[in-house]
Motif scaffolding. Structure first.
Motif, mmCIF file in Angstrom:
data_model
loop_
_atom_site.group_PDB
_atom_site.id
_atom_site.type_symbol
_atom_site.label_atom_id
_atom_site.label_comp_id
_atom_site.label_asym_id
_atom_site.label_seq_id
_atom_site.Cartn_x
_atom_site.Cartn_y
_atom_site.Cartn_z
ATOM 1 N N PHE A 127 41.113 -29.237 29.647
ATOM 2 C CA PHE A 127 40.985 -30.610 29.151
ATOM 3 C C PHE A 127 42.348 -31.171 28.750
ATOM 4 C CE2 PHE A 127 36.331 -30.759 28.474
ATOM 5 C CZ PHE A 127 36.132 -32.108 28.687
ATOM 6 N N ALA A 133 43.690 -21.721 22.762
ATOM 7 C CA ALA A 133 42.503 -21.577 23.597
ATOM 8 C C ALA A 133 42.149 -20.107 23.814
ATOM 9 C CB ALA A 133 42.723 -22.266 24.943
ATOM 10 N N ARG A 167 33.530 -23.495 29.718
ATOM 11 C CA ARG A 167 34.618 -24.449 29.520
ATOM 12 C C ARG A 167 35.961 -23.736 29.468
ATOM 13 N NH1 ARG A 167 31.600 -27.599 26.008
ATOM 14 N NH2 ARG A 167 32.214 -26.342 24.236
ATOM 15 N N ARG A 168 35.962 -22.653 28.706
ATOM 16 C CA ARG A 168 37.217 -21.940 28.518
ATOM 17 C C ARG A 168 37.716 -21.340 29.832
ATOM 18 N NH1 ARG A 168 35.815 -18.569 24.329
ATOM 19 N NH2 ARG A 168 35.312 -16.867 25.754
ATOM 20 N N SER A 170 30.518 -22.886 26.206
ATOM 21 C CA SER A 170 31.880 -22.748 25.695
ATOM 22 C C SER A 170 32.689 -21.788 26.548
ATOM 23 C CB SER A 170 31.874 -22.224 24.260
ATOM 24 O OG SER A 170 30.996 -22.958 23.486
ATOM 25 N N THR A 171 32.060 -20.672 26.874
ATOM 26 C CA THR A 171 32.754 -19.705 27.715
ATOM 27 C C THR A 171 33.088 -20.330 29.066
ATOM 28 O OG1 THR A 171 31.398 -18.041 26.660
ATOM 29 C CG2 THR A 171 32.654 -17.343 28.580
ATOM 30 N N PRO A 230 39.580 -17.091 20.893
ATOM 31 C CA PRO A 230 38.270 -16.436 20.971
ATOM 32 C C PRO A 230 38.211 -15.283 21.986
ATOM 33 C CG PRO A 230 38.046 -18.815 21.122
ATOM 34 C CD PRO A 230 39.493 -18.497 21.314
ATOM 35 N N ARG A 261 36.535 -27.290 20.339
ATOM 36 C CA ARG A 261 35.331 -27.222 21.169
ATOM 37 C C ARG A 261 35.690 -27.568 22.612
ATOM 38 N NH1 ARG A 261 31.324 -25.540 21.047
ATOM 39 N NH2 ARG A 261 29.646 -27.042 20.874
ATOM 40 N N ALA A 262 36.525 -28.607 22.790
ATOM 41 C CA ALA A 262 36.861 -29.042 24.145
ATOM 42 C C ALA A 262 37.679 -28.003 24.892
ATOM 43 C CB ALA A 262 37.619 -30.366 24.095
ATOM 44 N N ILE A 263 38.487 -27.219 24.168
ATOM 45 C CA ILE A 263 39.287 -26.240 24.896
ATOM 46 C C ILE A 263 38.589 -24.879 24.962
ATOM 47 C CG2 ILE A 263 41.467 -27.407 24.384
ATOM 48 C CD1 ILE A 263 42.069 -25.273 22.334
ATOM 49 N N GLY A 264 37.310 -24.865 24.629
ATOM 50 C CA GLY A 264 36.545 -23.665 24.947
ATOM 51 C C GLY A 264 36.105 -22.813 23.776
ATOM 52 N N TRP A 265 36.200 -23.352 22.571
ATOM 53 C CA TRP A 265 35.678 -22.582 21.441
ATOM 54 C C TRP A 265 34.182 -22.858 21.312
ATOM 55 C CZ3 TRP A 265 38.676 -21.174 16.536
ATOM 56 C CH2 TRP A 265 40.006 -20.843 16.854
ATOM 57 N N SER A 266 33.419 -21.813 21.031
ATOM 58 C CA SER A 266 31.986 -22.003 20.829
ATOM 59 C C SER A 266 31.728 -22.303 19.356
ATOM 60 C CB SER A 266 31.228 -20.749 21.232
ATOM 61 O OG SER A 266 31.588 -19.693 20.375
ATOM 62 N N PHE A 311 41.351 -14.521 15.235
ATOM 63 C CA PHE A 311 40.831 -15.498 14.283
ATOM 64 C C PHE A 311 41.560 -15.436 12.945
ATOM 65 C CE2 PHE A 311 37.197 -15.381 17.218
ATOM 66 C CZ PHE A 311 37.077 -16.738 17.445
ATOM 67 N N ASP A 358 32.628 -19.406 17.417
ATOM 68 C CA ASP A 358 34.075 -19.240 17.215
ATOM 69 C C ASP A 358 34.559 -20.079 16.047
ATOM 70 O OD1 ASP A 358 34.164 -17.547 19.394
ATOM 71 O OD2 ASP A 358 34.579 -19.181 20.814
#
Ligand SMILES: Nc1ncnc2c1ncn2[C@@H]1O[C@H](COP(=O)(O)OP(=O)(O)OP(=O)(O)O)[C@@H](O)[C@H]1O
Ligand SMILES: [Mg+2]
Lengths: 389, 225
Positions: free
Chosen positions: B91, B111, B85-86, B82-83, B114, A288-293, A3, A296
Motif C-alpha cells: 500500500f 510491516a 495483505r502483508r 491481514s496475512t 508480525p 492494518r493497511a500494511i498487513g497487521w491483523s 512486538f 497483531d
C-alpha cells in the motif's frame, strides 16, 4: 524487530504522552512497596526481638494496665521442673517532661551470666567493674542526642516522686546498630531502675521464665496458674501471634485503601485508553493497511502495557527500597509505630518479603493488563480505512 | 494473462438502512491483469479510495464478487485477510503515512514486525529497498525530518518489504512537486517492468504523460465509465 522492540520504540518516542501513566503507576508501586518494606522489616525485627525474649512472661494487670508484680514468687517458680530460670524484669517509660519525650528505662542484672542476648550484646564491650562503681547507665545514640540537647552530657537527673532527683552518670553509648525496640532505651542496674520507676524492692515489671523444652510450656503454664491465679501469663507463641495480628490488621487497612485508589486509577486510565485519539487511530489504520491483523495490534498494545507496568513496578520498588532503607525516619515507620514515643532516628534493617511483592504484582499488573485489553481490542477494530483518508 | 484483480457487480453502501445511507460503489465490474500498470481516474469523491480499500480487504463490499490473486479476500476472516495483505499487497498513500517518530529504517521494517523474520535478515532486506529508492543515506533520519519526496520513497520501500506482486497506491503524487512525482513514477515503472502489477488511484495527468502502456479506468460517482 519484534512486538516488544516495536512497543518500546512507540513508547520511548512518544514519551511525553506515556510519562503520566508511568509516573502514576510508579507512585502507586512506591507507596505500596514502601509499606511492605516497612511492615515486613518491622515485623522481622520484632520477630528477632521476640526470639530473645523469655518463653513465658507473667504480668500483673490492673484495669488492663501493667502493674508492678510481686517478685517473691520467683523462687517458687524456679522450683517447677522444666523451668531453667525465672527472673524479674524491670523496665518502663520515664517521662522526660522538659523534652516532652519518653525514655525506655531498662534495669538489668549486669552480673547475670545468661543475660538475654539482645541486652547482653549492648554492654559486652564495656568494663563492668568500672561501670558498677557508681550509678552509671548506658544509653542509645538517640537518647544521647536528646540528652545533649538539654546539656546532659555527663549525667542525667531523673525526677523521682517524693525524693531527691536521682543522678545517673552516662558511662557509654551503645551506638552499634541496635534493635529498633532499644532505640529509645537506657540500661542501668536493676536497683536504680526500680528507684526511678517508683518500684518497691520486691516489685518488678514482670517475671520472665526460660523453658528449654518447648513441649513443657503448656504444662508449666498450668502450674503457674496455681501459683499466681490472678496474673496474666503470656507465652512467646501468644506474643508472636499478637504482633502478627496487629500488623496484619494495619496491613489489611492499608491494602483496602490501596486497592480502592488503584482501582480509581485504572478506571481513569481505562476511560482515557478507550477514547482513542486521532493520531492513535491513524497509526492503527496504517498498520492494518500494511498487513497487521487485529491480533497483531493487540499484541503491540499489550506489549506496551507490559513494558509500562513492569518498568513502573521495578522503579517503584527500587525507589522505595532506597527511601525506606537508606534514609532514616520515613513516614511509613510512624504509620506503624506512631511518632510520639519513638525517637526520630530510626533506620530499618533491609528485608525483602517476596510473597508480599508477588501479591502486589498480582493486584497491580494483572488488573492493569486486563484493563488494557479491551481498549486495545476496540482500537484495533476501529475503521481500517483511516490510512487512506 | 491471468487476472490479478477480478471484480463483478460490486456494490458498496455506507451506513446502509440509515438516513446517512450512501451508495459509494455501484455495480463495478473490472479486471486488472498481471503486469499491468493501471490508473483509476476520477474527481474527488468519485470513490477511488473506497474501491482501493475494498481491493485491499480493508473494506468489505456490500455485494458482488471480488477476487485478488484468485482469493475471495472480502470473505476472509481478519487474520487471513491481514496475512494476505502483508504477503501480496503493497500500500502507498497520498500523505505517506509514515511513523513520524520512527527512523526511515524502522519505518521500512514495521510491516515485518508480525512475521518472525530474524533481525539481521529484516535489516538487510530494508537496506536493499532503501538503496532501490535511493534513500540509504537517510536510513537513520527520523521520518518527520524528511522532505515530501523522501517520505514517499520511504513509504514505497515499506510497501515493498514483503515483495508484493500487487501495488495499490492512493494518489501517491498528490503531495509532491513535479520532480519528486517523476521520481516516484520512475520507481513504480521500474517495479512494473520487473513484474509487479500496479494500480494507482489518481487525477494527476503526469501518469499518462510518463507511463507507457498505461491502462486508464475512469470512475465517476461510484461507477466505472
Ligand atoms: N465511511 C464512510 N461513510 C460514509 N461515506 C463515506 C465513507 N467513506 C467515504 N465515503 C464517501 O464515499 C465517497 C467516495 O469517497 P472516496 O474517499 O473513495 O473518494 P475519492 O475518489 O478517493 O476522493 P479524493 O480524490 O478526494 O480522495 C465520498 O463521497 C465520501 O464522502
Ligand atoms: Mg481518496
Amino acid at each position: 524487530m519484534n512486538f516488544f522492540k516495536f512497543a518500546s520504540l512507540t513508547l520511548i518516542r512518544n514519551l511525553s504522552k506515556n510519562i503520566v501513566i508511568f509516573i502514576f503507576f510508579t507512585l502507586f508501586i512506591f507507596i505500596a512497596s514502601s509499606f511492605i518494606f516497612t511492615s515486613s522489616s518491622l515485623q522481622n525485627s520484632l520477630d528477632a526481638e521476640l526470639k530473645g525474649q523469655p518463653d513465658i512472661i507473667i504480668q500483673h494487670k490492673k484495669a488492663s494496665r501493667n502493674h508492678p508484680i510481686d517478685n517473691s514468687i520467683v523462687d517458687e517458680i524456679n522450683e517447677i521442673p522444666g523451668v531453667e530460670k525465672a527472673y524479674e524484669r524491670v523496665f518502663g517509660y520515664y517521662f522526660f517532661d522538659t523534652a516532652n519525650r519518653y525514655i525506655n528505662v531498662i534495669g538489668i542484672d549486669f552480673l547475670d551470666e545468661d543475660q538475654e542476648k539482645q541486652i547482653k550484646h549492648l554492654y559486652e564491650n564495656f568494663d563492668l567493674k568500672v561501670f558498677m562503681q557508681k550509678d552509671n547507665m548506658l544509653i542509645s545514640s538517640a537518647v544521647k542526642k536528646l540528652f545533649e540537647q538539654y546539656y546532659y552530657d555527663k549525667f542525667f537527673n531523673f525526677i523521682v516522686e517524693d525524693e531527691e532527683p536521682k543522678k545517673v552518670y552516662i558511662s557509654g553509648v551503645f551506638d552499634k546498630r541496635v534493635n529498633l525496640f532499644l532505640n529509645d532505651a537506657v540500661i542501668m542496674d536493676i536497683a536504680i531502675a526500680k528507684d526511678i520507676l517508683g518500684y518497691e524492692e520486691n516489685e518488678a515489671s514482670e517475671i520472665g521464665i526460660v523453658v528449654p523444652n518447648k513441649l513443657e510450656i503448656d504444662n508449666i503454664v498450668q502450674k503457674l496458674l496455681v501459683i499466681t491465679p490472678t496474673s496474666k501469663i503470656i507465652t512467646k507463641n501468644n506474643m508472636y501471634k499478637y504482633s502478627h495480628e496487629l500488623y496484619d490488621y494495619k496491613g489489611g487497612i492499608f491494602l483496602s485503601l490501596f486497592i480502592t485508589s488503584f482501582l480509581g486509577f485504572l478506571v481513569i486510565f481505562y476511560s482515557q485508553a478507550s477514547s482513542i485519539s486521532g493520531p492513535g487511530k491513524k497509526q492503527i489504520g496504517i498498520l492494518r493497511a500494511i498487513g497487521w491483523s487485529i491480533n497483531d495490534i493487540i499484541k503491540w498494545k499489550m506489549s506496551e502495557a507490559m513494558i509500562v507496568s513492569f518498568v513502573s513496578f521495578l522503579s517503584g520498588i527500587l525507589l522505595s527500597y532506597f527511601y525506606i532503607f537508606l534514609f532514616k525516619n520515613n513516614i511509613f515507620v510512624s504509620i506503624f509505630l506512631g511518632s510520639d514515643n519513638v525517637y526520630k532516628d530510626i533506620s530499618l534493617e533491609p528485608f525483602f518479603d517476596i510473597n508480599s511483592f508477588a501479591i502486589l504484582f498480582f493486584i497491580t499488573i494483572v488488573p492493569y493488563l486486563a484493563s488494557t485489553l479491551h481498549p486495545a481490542w476496540k482500537s484495533s477494530i476501529a475503521d481500517p480505512t483511516e490510512a487512506v483518508k | 494473462m491471468t487476472n490479478v484483480i477480478e471484480i463483478e457487480n460490486l456494490n458498496l453502501v455506507f451506513s446502509a438502512h440509515t438516513p446517512r445511507e450512501f451508495h459509494a460503489l455501484k455495480n463495478i465490474s473490472m479486471q486488472v491483469k498481471e503486469r499491468e500498470f493501471c490508473i483509476l481516474k476520477g474527481v474527488s469523491g468519485s470513490g477511488k479510495s473506497t474501491l482501493l480499500s475494498v481491493m485491499g480487504a480493508l473494506l468489505k463490499p456490500t455485494s458482488g464478487k471480488l477476487e485478488v490473486f484468485s482469493n475471495p479476500v472480502s470473505k476472509m476472516p481478519d487474520f487471513h485477510a491481514s496475512t494476505f495483505r502483508r504477503e501480496h499487497l503493497g500500500f502507498i498513500f497520498q500523505n505517506f503515512n509514515l511513523f513520524d517518530e520512527f527512523t526511515v529504517l524502522e519505518n521500512v521494517q514495521t510491516a515485518l514486525v508480525p512475521t518472525n523474520t530474524p533481525v539481521a535478515q529484516m535489516k538487510t532486506r530494508a537496506l536493499e529497498l532503501l538503496s532501490l529508492v535511493n534513500l540509504e543515506t537517510k536510513k537513520n533520519t527520523f521520518a518527520r525530518n524528511l522532505s515530501g519526496g523522501e517520505k514517499q520513497r520511504c513509504a514505497i520501500a515499506r510497501a515493498l518489504i514483503n515483495n508484493p506482486k500487487l501495488i495499490l497506491a492512493d494518489e501517491p503524487t498528490a503531495n509532491l512537486d513535479r520532480k519528486n512525482s517523476e521520481n516516484v513514477i520512475e520507481i513504480l515503472t521500474k517495479l512494473n517492468q520487473n513484474g509487479t502489477t500496479v494500480l494507482v488511484a489518481t487525477h494527476d495527468e503526469i501518469f499518462e504523460q510518463m507511463v507507457p502502456n498505461l491502462k486508464v479506468i475512469h470512475i465517476k460517482e461510484g461507477m466505472l465509465l
